[in-house]
Structure formats: C-alpha cells, structure tokens
Motif scaffolding. Structure first.
Motif, PDB file in Angstrom:
ATOM      1  N   ALA A  73       0.839  -1.203   0.000  1.00 12.13           N
ATOM      2  CA  ALA A  73       0.000   0.000   0.000  1.00 12.13           C
ATOM      3  C   ALA A  73       0.877   1.256   0.000  1.00 12.13           C
ATOM      4  O   ALA A  73       1.851   1.363   0.745  1.00 12.13           O
ATOM      5  N   GLY A  74       0.517   2.207  -0.847  1.00 11.55           N
ATOM      6  CA  GLY A  74       1.231   3.473  -0.927  1.00 11.55           C
ATOM      7  C   GLY A  74       2.560   3.406  -1.653  1.00 11.55           C
ATOM      8  O   GLY A  74       3.304   4.393  -1.688  1.00 11.55           O
ATOM      9  N   SER A  75       2.871   2.266  -2.231  1.00  9.93           N
ATOM     10  CA  SER A  75       4.157   2.084  -2.915  1.00  9.93           C
ATOM     11  C   SER A  75       4.111   2.654  -4.333  1.00  9.93           C
ATOM     12  O   SER A  75       3.030   2.938  -4.879  1.00  9.93           O
ATOM     13  N   PRO A  76       5.255   2.828  -4.972  1.00 10.45           N
ATOM     14  CA  PRO A  76       5.275   3.271  -6.368  1.00 10.45           C
ATOM     15  C   PRO A  76       4.483   2.344  -7.284  1.00 10.45           C
ATOM     16  O   PRO A  76       3.827   2.804  -8.222  1.00 10.45           O
ATOM     17  N   ALA A  77       4.542   1.022  -7.009  1.00 13.96           N
ATOM     18  CA  ALA A  77       3.801   0.074  -7.838  1.00 13.96           C
ATOM     19  C   ALA A  77       2.300   0.324  -7.749  1.00 13.96           C
ATOM     20  O   ALA A  77       1.587   0.323  -8.769  1.00 13.96           O
ATOM     21  N   GLU A  78       1.800   0.533  -6.528  1.00 16.42           N
ATOM     22  CA  GLU A  78       0.365   0.782  -6.368  1.00 16.42           C
ATOM     23  C   GLU A  78      -0.031   2.086  -7.039  1.00 16.42           C
ATOM     24  O   GLU A  78      -1.065   2.148  -7.736  1.00 16.42           O
ATOM     25  N   GLU A  79       0.777   3.124  -6.874  1.00 17.75           N
ATOM     26  CA  GLU A  79       0.449   4.416  -7.473  1.00 17.75           C
ATOM     27  C   GLU A  79       0.469   4.346  -8.998  1.00 17.75           C
ATOM     28  O   GLU A  79      -0.259   5.086  -9.664  1.00 17.75           O
ATOM     29  N   ALA A  80       1.290   3.463  -9.556  1.00 14.90           N
ATOM     30  CA  ALA A  80       1.342   3.321 -11.012  1.00 14.90           C
ATOM     31  C   ALA A  80       0.214   2.458 -11.555  1.00 14.90           C
ATOM     32  O   ALA A  80      -0.035   2.448 -12.769  1.00 14.90           O
ATOM     33  N   GLY A  81      -0.473   1.690 -10.673  1.00 20.57           N
ATOM     34  CA  GLY A  81      -1.585   0.867 -11.122  1.00 20.57           C
ATOM     35  C   GLY A  81      -1.264  -0.598 -11.279  1.00 20.57           C
ATOM     36  O   GLY A  81      -2.060  -1.353 -11.849  1.00 20.57           O
ATOM     37  N   ILE A  82      -0.125  -1.056 -10.786  1.00 17.14           N
ATOM     38  CA  ILE A  82       0.190  -2.487 -10.821  1.00 17.14           C
ATOM     39  C   ILE A  82      -0.665  -3.212  -9.794  1.00 17.14           C
ATOM     40  O   ILE A  82      -0.861  -2.735  -8.673  1.00 17.14           O
ATOM     41  N   GLU A  83      -1.190  -4.387 -10.170  1.00 19.05           N
ATOM     42  CA  GLU A  83      -2.140  -5.110  -9.327  1.00 19.05           C
ATOM     43  C   GLU A  83      -1.636  -6.522  -9.036  1.00 19.05           C
ATOM     44  O   GLU A  83      -0.857  -7.080  -9.825  1.00 19.05           O
ATOM     45  N   PRO A  84      -2.083  -7.114  -7.914  1.00 22.03           N
ATOM     46  CA  PRO A  84      -1.772  -8.526  -7.669  1.00 22.03           C
ATOM     47  C   PRO A  84      -2.297  -9.382  -8.822  1.00 22.03           C
ATOM     48  O   PRO A  84      -3.397  -9.145  -9.335  1.00 22.03           O
ATOM     49  N   GLY A  85      -1.513 -10.346  -9.251  1.00 19.78           N
ATOM     50  CA  GLY A  85      -1.891 -11.181 -10.388  1.00 19.78           C
ATOM     51  C   GLY A  85      -1.245 -10.728 -11.685  1.00 19.78           C
ATOM     52  O   GLY A  85      -1.194 -11.502 -12.660  1.00 19.78           O
ATOM     53  N   ASP A  86      -0.759  -9.488 -11.745  1.00 15.57           N
ATOM     54  CA  ASP A  86      -0.050  -9.037 -12.945  1.00 15.57           C
ATOM     55  C   ASP A  86       1.251  -9.818 -13.110  1.00 15.57           C
ATOM     56  O   ASP A  86       1.890 -10.215 -12.127  1.00 15.57           O
ATOM     57  N   VAL A  87       1.650 -10.014 -14.348  1.00 18.96           N
ATOM     58  CA  VAL A  87       2.941 -10.629 -14.660  1.00 18.96           C
ATOM     59  C   VAL A  87       3.789  -9.580 -15.376  1.00 18.96           C
ATOM     60  O   VAL A  87       3.427  -9.115 -16.462  1.00 18.96           O
ATOM     61  N   VAL A  88       4.881  -9.193 -14.753  1.00 19.89           N
ATOM     62  CA  VAL A  88       5.754  -8.174 -15.355  1.00 19.89           C
ATOM     63  C   VAL A  88       6.590  -8.814 -16.464  1.00 19.89           C
ATOM     64  O   VAL A  88       7.318  -9.774 -16.223  1.00 19.89           O
ATOM     65  N   GLU A  89       6.451  -8.271 -17.683  1.00 23.24           N
ATOM     66  CA  GLU A  89       7.170  -8.830 -18.826  1.00 23.24           C
ATOM     67  C   GLU A  89       8.324  -7.943 -19.285  1.00 23.24           C
ATOM     68  O   GLU A  89       9.288  -8.445 -19.874  1.00 23.24           O
ATOM     69  N   ARG A  90       8.189  -6.659 -19.045  1.00 26.85           N
ATOM     70  CA  ARG A  90       9.254  -5.741 -19.461  1.00 26.85           C
ATOM     71  C   ARG A  90       9.348  -4.594 -18.459  1.00 26.85           C
ATOM     72  O   ARG A  90       8.334  -4.041 -18.033  1.00 26.85           O
ATOM     73  N   PHE A  91      10.576  -4.240 -18.113  1.00 26.60           N
ATOM     74  CA  PHE A  91      10.832  -3.158 -17.166  1.00 26.60           C
ATOM     75  C   PHE A  91      11.802  -2.198 -17.844  1.00 26.60           C
ATOM     76  O   PHE A  91      12.993  -2.479 -17.962  1.00 26.60           O
ATOM     77  N   GLY A  92      11.296  -1.071 -18.327  1.00 28.35           N
ATOM     78  CA  GLY A  92      12.131  -0.169 -19.117  1.00 28.35           C
ATOM     79  C   GLY A  92      12.564  -0.863 -20.389  1.00 28.35           C
ATOM     80  O   GLY A  92      11.729  -1.364 -21.148  1.00 28.35           O
ATOM     81  N   ASP A  93      13.882  -0.929 -20.622  1.00 29.70           N
ATOM     82  CA  ASP A  93      14.383  -1.631 -21.806  1.00 29.70           C
ATOM     83  C   ASP A  93      14.881  -3.036 -21.484  1.00 29.70           C
ATOM     84  O   ASP A  93      15.591  -3.650 -22.271  1.00 29.70           O
ATOM     85  N   ILE A  94      14.473  -3.575 -20.310  1.00 28.24           N
ATOM     86  CA  ILE A  94      14.909  -4.906 -19.873  1.00 28.24           C
ATOM     87  C   ILE A  94      13.764  -5.899 -20.009  1.00 28.24           C
ATOM     88  O   ILE A  94      12.665  -5.682 -19.485  1.00 28.24           O
ATOM     89  N   GLN A  95      14.027  -7.010 -20.715  1.00 27.27           N
ATOM     90  CA  GLN A  95      13.060  -8.090 -20.809  1.00 27.27           C
ATOM     91  C   GLN A  95      13.117  -8.894 -19.509  1.00 27.27           C
ATOM     92  O   GLN A  95      14.175  -9.354 -19.094  1.00 27.27           O
ATOM     93  N   ILE A  96      11.978  -9.065 -18.847  1.00 29.56           N
ATOM     94  CA  ILE A  96      11.915  -9.736 -17.554  1.00 29.56           C
ATOM     95  C   ILE A  96      11.590 -11.215 -17.756  1.00 29.56           C
ATOM     96  O   ILE A  96      10.608 -11.564 -18.418  1.00 29.56           O
ATOM     97  N   THR A  97      12.428 -12.083 -17.156  1.00 27.67           N
ATOM     98  CA  THR A  97      12.250 -13.532 -17.329  1.00 27.67           C
ATOM     99  C   THR A  97      11.842 -14.235 -16.045  1.00 27.67           C
ATOM    100  O   THR A  97      11.602 -15.438 -16.057  1.00 27.67           O
ATOM    101  N   GLY A  98      11.771 -13.530 -14.946  1.00 32.63           N
ATOM    102  CA  GLY A  98      11.392 -14.104 -13.667  1.00 32.63           C
ATOM    103  C   GLY A  98      11.478 -13.034 -12.597  1.00 32.63           C
ATOM    104  O   GLY A  98      11.912 -11.898 -12.858  1.00 32.63           O
ATOM    105  N   PHE A  99      11.066 -13.395 -11.387  1.00 32.99           N
ATOM    106  CA  PHE A  99      11.031 -12.377 -10.343  1.00 32.99           C
ATOM    107  C   PHE A  99      12.436 -11.914  -9.957  1.00 32.99           C
ATOM    108  O   PHE A  99      12.642 -10.745  -9.610  1.00 32.99           O
ATOM    109  N   GLU A 100      13.423 -12.802 -10.046  1.00 27.65           N
ATOM    110  CA  GLU A 100      14.796 -12.400  -9.737  1.00 27.65           C
ATOM    111  C   GLU A 100      15.302 -11.381 -10.742  1.00 27.65           C
ATOM    112  O   GLU A 100      16.029 -10.443 -10.385  1.00 27.65           O
ATOM    113  N   SER A 101      14.955 -11.564 -12.025  1.00 30.98           N
ATOM    114  CA  SER A 101      15.391 -10.593 -13.036  1.00 30.98           C
ATOM    115  C   SER A 101      14.691  -9.249 -12.837  1.00 30.98           C
ATOM    116  O   SER A 101      15.259  -8.191 -13.115  1.00 30.98           O
ATOM    117  N   LEU A 102      13.460  -9.269 -12.288  1.00 30.68           N
ATOM    118  CA  LEU A 102      12.770  -8.024 -11.971  1.00 30.68           C
ATOM    119  C   LEU A 102      13.490  -7.298 -10.830  1.00 30.68           C
ATOM    120  O   LEU A 102      13.696  -6.078 -10.881  1.00 30.68           O
TER     121      LEU A 102
END
Length: 438
Positions: free
Chosen positions: A372-401
């Motif tokens: 709650a109140g984090s940058p992710a929440e303020e940006a609209g990221i929700e539980p259940g989302d799968v992050v596929e790309r972060f900036g110019d980085i292709q995300i392959t798992g939670f460690e890469s995120l």
C-alpha cells in the motif's frame, strides 16, 4: 651567473635532453615535433662515464612545427606521440588503463608515491598558482591582503576558463546532468545517478554547443560514481580537451575549490556556470562544500586552486547547505570494474524499491502482493499481474525483476509492461526509496 657556471648549466641540460631522447628512441617510436630557434654556446662536455668529445659551435636552424602522424607501437597495438606513453586502442570493445593512477605502473608504490605521480600537471585545466597563493592552495584560509585577494580571483577565473572545454552537459533520455572529460580518448566521469546503468546512450553538449554521443560504462552506486566514454570518430582524430587529475587524499576543511557545470541543461547564452567556495567537511564517501549545487549540476567537476580535478558533484544533503561531491580517489579505486561495465551498490538511504512481492522460484515475474502506498500501487500495478518488461529490460522471472529495479535510482521514471488477464498493459512507475515503503 658567471660564464663558466652558465656553460656548465646549459651543457648539463643539453646532455640530459640528449640522453632522454636516446632512451626514448630505443624504447618508443617518436613522432616529429617542434624545432626551436636559438644558438649553441661553445664549450666542453663535462667528463662523464661513457661520454667523450666536444660540443661543436654553430647555429640552430629556426623551424616550424613539423606535422606528423602517430607512429604505430608494435608491442601493444597503441600509438606513441612525441615519445609519450602509448595510448590504448579506442575500439569500443576495449578498456582504458586507469588514468587516475593504479593501473599505470603504480603496482608496488606507496600511496604517497602514487600521489606524487598524480601531482604531475598533465591535462588542460592546470594553472600554476603564484607563490602568494601556495598557502591557500595547501592549507586553505582567507587572503591576508587585497593583493592576495585579487590574485585569488584571477586564479579562479583562469581555472574556470580552462574548465569550460572539458565540462559537458549530459542528456540520457529525459534526464539531464553533467560530466567532465578526463582523457584525450574521451573518458568522462559523472555521477552514478546521471549515468543510470551500463550501456545507455548519452548525448553530450560541449562548451561550443557541439553535441557528441557517448555510452555509459559502469557505476559504483555506493558513492554515486559513474563512468562513460565518448563514442569513436567524433573529433576529427584530435584528442579531447580533458581535466588535469588530482587526488582527494590530502584535502581538508577550509581549502578553496571551484565548481563548474550546466545546471538545468546547456544554455548557449548563459554558458557554463561557475561557483567558488571552500571545503566544509571531508568524509569517507563524500566531500561537503559551500559551492551551491542545483538541479542538473550532478556529475560536474570540482577543482582545487591549481585546476586539478578533486571531486565530482553528487547531490544535496538533508540540509540545503550540504553540497556533496564524490572524491576523485573513489573513481581510481573503482576504475577497473566500472570500465568493464559493472554496476553495484546504492547510496545509504537511496536503495531503489518498487513495492511488489513475488516468488523467486517462479519462471515468470508474477506479482503476489502490492505494498500500500508504494510506487507500484500508485502506477496501477495489481496482484496477479505478470511483469514482462521493465524499461528496456526483458523480464524472465522475479529475480530478473529485482535486478532490473536495483539498476535504477529513486525518482527515476520507468515504463513497465505487465500481462493482465491476457492483455498487455503499460504503466509508468516512479521508483521509490526502500526506507519510504513499509
């Protein structure tokens, strides 16, 4: 000086020059240089082991500078110009020998010996201080007369004039900062938060308004030190203007300093901005001065009273009067890793955070929880989302995120693509500080 003593002095100099030239001829290929007009004074060579003969009286022919090409240096693929140390190849895939000291033959030298080497005034910003300013250079303090005050003012002006050519404005995407060129091959020191992360393209604006491109190398974020290099073939084969390198070993409160930069970005009508002040505190990871820094100054140079580079602008501390700079020795210590493209660490209190939790063993970066109140929440990221790309980085798992987030800085805005119920959704996140996320 009477004639015999003068002859002895001149001959000693002549013999020293001759022996030095002979040594260079046998060790390095030497390109042609300048012929100076003058006369040779007749006299005898002082007896010395292995030297016999007389100096022949005659005229030295006046001449011009003879233009020549760098002579290939067969041993290491570099070049030698006028008998100087071989310069490294400028291929973008090669690394630069550390110009700050440790990798240029300093192995086995004591710190004091290394510092003496550093004090040799190479570079374009060195200005010999007059004798009346030597005490202010070494000890700090205040001028003891109006004459000394005027000398101090003139010295600072001369350093600022020379610093303009190697102080650059840096643009990486929407972010703006500064940098300082430190080698003729185009290496640039800056702040880590300006360079952002390795492999980023940057646009540098020079003092005359010309723009060139550069690529970021590495960052030691523990102290906010960053490195980049100007891309090849952008200066018609000429060396880049560069700062004279100093040392931060013997700095102390009260010493005078000169800060330059392009706050707010390059402005042709305004030009480079100069601030004169003194060192207030010397800390292990930073210098504190009263040279007021403002937005866009980060990464610019801080010089001492002789024009040597002693630090790089970092940030403003908790107090607006705390102007923090990265001591130059940290770039020396971190040179090898930064030049190889490594980035590591974070400033105390500036650990970047997104505000999501997930399972490191998952093959996808699935968001299990959003704080709650984090940058992710303020940006609209929700539980259940799968992050596929972060900036110019292709995300392959939670460690890469987690790794991608660690390569950012608090306050940086990043585009993030998430997969939500089969649809690809883009959000923009402003990275926060871990201390602010509970």
């Amino acid at each position: 000086m009477d004639r015999p003593l003068r002859l002895m002095a001149l001959l000693a100099v002549a013999f020293g020059v001759f022996s030095t030239s002979l040594w260079k001829t046998t060790s390095d290929a030497v390109a042609q240089g300048t012929v100076f007009p003058g006369q040779v004074i007749q006299g005898q060579v002082i007896p010395s082991q292995g030297v016999q003969g007389q100096v022949i009286q005659g005229q030295v022919i006046p001449g011009q500078v003879i233009q020549g090409q760098p002579v290939p240096q067969a041993r290491n693929g570099g070049v030698v110009i006028s008998g100087s140390r071989p310069l490294p190849s400028t291929s973008p895939n090669t690394t630069q020998q550390n110009p700050l000291g440790n990798r240029l033959g300093d192995a086995g030298r004591s710190p004091a010996q290394v510092d003496r080497v550093r004090r040799v005034p190479k570079g374009d910003t060195w200005v010999e201080p007059p004798p009346a300013l030597q005490s202010l250079l070494k000890q700090g303090g205040v001028p003891d007369s109006l004459v000394t005050l005027r000398l101090l003012q003139r010295q600072q002006q001369r350093i600022a004039d020379r610093a303009a050519s190697c102080t650059v404005s840096v643009q990486i995407g929407p972010a703006q900062g500064c940098g300082v060129i430190i080698t003729p091959t185009g290496y640039v020191l800056t702040a880590a938060h300006v360079a952002m992360r390795p492999g980023k393209s940057a646009v540098l604006t020079l003092s005359d308004g010309r723009t060139v491109t550069a690529t970021t190398r590495g960052m030691n974020r523990n102290v906010d030190a960053g490195l980049m290099k100007i891309d090849s073939n952008q200066n018609s084969g000429k060396p880049w203007p560069h700062a004279t390198l100093g040392s931060s070993t013997d700095l102390k409160p009260g010493m005078w300093c000169i800060a330059t930069g392009h706050p707010g970005g390059y402005d042709r009508g305004r030009g480079m901005v100069t601030r004169v002040g003194r060192i207030l505190d010397v800390r292990p990871g930073s210098l504190v001065t009263d040279c007021a820094l403002i937005g866009g100054d980060s990464g610019g140079p801080l010089f001492d009273l002789s024009g040597r580079l002693i630090a790089v602008h970092s940030r403003i501390g908790n107090d607006v009067a705390d102007n923090l700079h990265v001591p130059i020795n940290h770039y020396d210590d971190s040179w090898s890793r930064m030049d190889q493209g490594e980035s590591w660490g974070f400033l105390p209190g500036f650990k970047p955070a997104l505000g999501v939790r997930g399972n490191s063993s998952d093959v996808k970066a699935s968001v299990k929880e959003v704080t709650a109140g984090s940058p992710a929440e303020e940006a609209g990221i929700e539980p259940g989302d799968v992050v596929e790309r972060f900036g110019d980085i292709q995300i392959t798992g939670f460690e890469s995120l987690k790794k991608a987030v660690s390569d950012t800085m608090p306050g940086e805005r990043v585009k993030v693509w998430v997969r939500r119920q089969g649809n690809l959704v883009q959000v923009v996140v402003e990275i926060g500080r871990a201390n602010d996320i509970r």
